[in-house]
Design an enzyme around this catalytic site. Sequence first.
Site, PDB file in Angstrom:
ATOM      1  N   ASN A   1      -8.163   1.593  -3.414  1.00 46.16           N
ATOM      2  CA  ASN A   1      -8.972   0.942  -4.447  1.00 46.16           C
ATOM      3  C   ASN A   1     -10.456   1.195  -4.198  1.00 46.16           C
ATOM      4  O   ASN A   1     -10.887   1.397  -3.065  1.00 46.16           O
ATOM      5  CB  ASN A   1      -8.742  -0.566  -4.430  1.00 46.16           C
TER       6      ASN A   1
ATOM      7  N   LYS B   1       2.734  -3.245   7.321  1.00 41.53           N
ATOM      8  CA  LYS B   1       2.909  -3.436   5.882  1.00 41.53           C
ATOM      9  C   LYS B   1       4.307  -3.014   5.436  1.00 41.53           C
ATOM     10  O   LYS B   1       4.914  -3.653   4.575  1.00 41.53           O
ATOM     11  CB  LYS B   1       1.846  -2.646   5.111  1.00 41.53           C
TER      12      LYS B   1
ATOM     13  N   ASP C   1     -11.487  13.145  14.823  1.00 40.51           N
ATOM     14  CA  ASP C   1     -10.505  12.538  13.930  1.00 40.51           C
ATOM     15  C   ASP C   1      -9.806  11.374  14.622  1.00 40.51           C
ATOM     16  O   ASP C   1      -9.652  11.356  15.839  1.00 40.51           O
ATOM     17  CB  ASP C   1      -9.467  13.580  13.507  1.00 40.51           C
TER      18      ASP C   1
ATOM     19  N   THR D   1       0.828  -1.209   0.000  1.00 41.68           N
ATOM     20  CA  THR D   1       0.000   0.000   0.000  1.00 41.68           C
ATOM     21  C   THR D   1       0.860   1.256   0.000  1.00 41.68           C
ATOM     22  O   THR D   1       2.024   1.230   0.439  1.00 41.68           O
ATOM     23  CB  THR D   1      -0.890  -0.001   1.261  1.00 41.68           C
ATOM     24  N   ASP D   2       0.288   2.362  -0.468  1.00 35.02           N
ATOM     25  CA  ASP D   2       1.012   3.637  -0.408  1.00 35.02           C
ATOM     26  C   ASP D   2       1.103   4.194   1.010  1.00 35.02           C
ATOM     27  O   ASP D   2       1.873   5.123   1.269  1.00 35.02           O
ATOM     28  CB  ASP D   2       0.371   4.675  -1.341  1.00 35.02           C
ATOM     29  N   GLU D   3       0.344   3.602   1.951  1.00 41.27           N
ATOM     30  CA  GLU D   3       0.364   4.106   3.327  1.00 41.27           C
ATOM     31  C   GLU D   3       1.707   3.900   4.005  1.00 41.27           C
ATOM     32  O   GLU D   3       1.996   4.540   5.027  1.00 41.27           O
ATOM     33  CB  GLU D   3      -0.751   3.451   4.142  1.00 41.27           C
TER      34      GLU D   3
ATOM     35  N   TYR E   1      -1.074  -0.371  11.295  1.00 45.75           N
ATOM     36  CA  TYR E   1      -1.311  -1.065  10.024  1.00 45.75           C
ATOM     37  C   TYR E   1      -0.196  -0.775   9.026  1.00 45.75           C
ATOM     38  O   TYR E   1       0.423  -1.692   8.475  1.00 45.75           O
ATOM     39  CB  TYR E   1      -2.655  -0.646   9.429  1.00 45.75           C
TER      40      TYR E   1
END
Length: 453
Positions: free
Chosen positions: A336, A310, A435, A281-283, A306
Site C-alpha cells: 500500500n 502472517k 541486501d 499480505t501477499d508476502e 514476518y
Amino acid sequence: MRGLHFQIPPFAQDKLVRVLRGSILDVAVDLRRWSPTFGRHVSAVISAREGNQILVPVGFAQGFCTLEPDTEVFYKVSAPYSPPHDRDMAWNYGELGIDWPVAPGDAVLAAKDRLLPAFADLPDCFPADRRSFHSLPRSVPFDHGISCDEDHHHRRRRFHRIGRLPVRPGEHGRLDRLPGQDDLCRAPRYAQPHRDGDRAVFEQVDIYDRAELDRVFAEHQPDAVMHLAAESPVDRSIEGAGVFIQTNVVGTYHLREAARQNWSALSDERRAVFRFHHVSTDEVYGSLSPDGLFTEETACAPTSPYSASKASADHLALAWHHTHGLPVVVSNCSNNYGPFHFPEKLIPLMIINALEGKPLPVYGTGENVRDWLFVEDHAAALWRILTAGRVGEKYNVGGNADRSNLQVIHGICDTLDEMLPAARPRRTLITHVTDRPGHDLRYAIDASKIRRE
C-alpha cells in the site's frame, strides 16, 4: 483569506491540509534559511471534489484563499496548537511573488491577518542545526497507527459525516457504530481513548488480554470484526521475531477465540450476518520468478519471520471457519501507499530523505519488484470483501502496478526535482546497501477474483 501562519519549535508542526467542502488555493512558503528553496513558495488547488490534499512540513508558512463561497478546510497536525509559539507573516508580501486570485482590497481577513510582518522582517526560526525537529506524525490519534491501510480504512469510516462512507447510519445493524481497538504499541503518544459521537468508540486493548477482548465484545456486540493489526515490517522481524509471533499468531488466536465465543452466543439472525474479516499480505506467498502472478490458490511459502507469522494467522483464520463454522473471509493485499504512510516505509522514507538531501538507501541492486496499491482503493476493497465476500474464501487485492524499488525511487527523485529543484539531481543521493537476508525478488497479484465477484 487566511494569512501565512506557522509554529516555531518545540511546537513546530507538519500540517496535512484537505478540503471537506468547496475548494481553496493553498500556499506554502519555505522559511528555512539553510534550504536551497528558502523564500520560494508552492501553491496548489485543493478541492473536496478531487479529494486531494497537501502536506506542509515543518519550516513552512501556510495559508489559503477560498475559491468558492461555501468552503470547509480540515487540518491534521503533528503537534498541538500553541498560541505562544504561533507566528504569522504578511500574505501579500510582494517579493514572494504569490499569484493570489484576489486583490488585496477585496480579501476578507481575520483581524490578526490584517497587520503582519513582512517575510524579510522574520527572524531565523528554523536554524540549520535544528533540522532534526522535522518529523512526520507516526500515527493519528483516532485509529490504528500500525500501517497505512489500517489507518485509512478506519478514517474512511470515521468521515461518514462528510459523505465518504458507502453506508448510511442504521444500515447493517451495528455496523453504523465502530468499536476500534489497538494496543498502540508503536504510538504511545496517542494512548488515550477518544469518541466520535456515537459513531466510533476507541478501546486501548492488548490483543493478548483475553479478558479485555471478551469485555469489548460483550459491551459493543459487533456484527463484524476486521482484524488489521499486525507487527511489521520484515526488517524488524529479522532483528527480533518473538514479538511478531506473539502479536500475529498468538494474538490472532486470542482475537479469533473471543470472536467465536461472541458469535456462538448470538441469535440465529445475527449469527447469519456476522463476519470476521482477516486482513493479510501477499508476502505469505513467498517470491515469484520473473513471470507469473499470485492467485488465491498459490501455496503459502513465506521466507521471513514476518511473512511466516502472517501465513500462520491466515491458516488459523480459515481453520476456525472450517472447524468451528466461524464466518471468516481472508484478503491478501500488495504494497500500500498513500497519505499517512508510516515514515519507515519505502515511499515516505525516500521522499523525506530526498527533501532533506540525505542518502536514499536501496537494498542490493534495487531490482526487487512489488505491486503497488493506493490505500483508498484498498480501503474500498476491504469494505466490499466484508459486506459482499463469500464466507470461507480468500481474495487477493492488487493495484496492477508492478515496479522495481529502483523505478519507484527514480520516480520520486524526478518528481521532486521538477517540483523543488535542488543543487544536484536527487538520483545522485541513491546509495546501494547490503541486501537484507531472504529478500524476495518479486511479488505480483492476480486480482481477477475480486473483480469478477
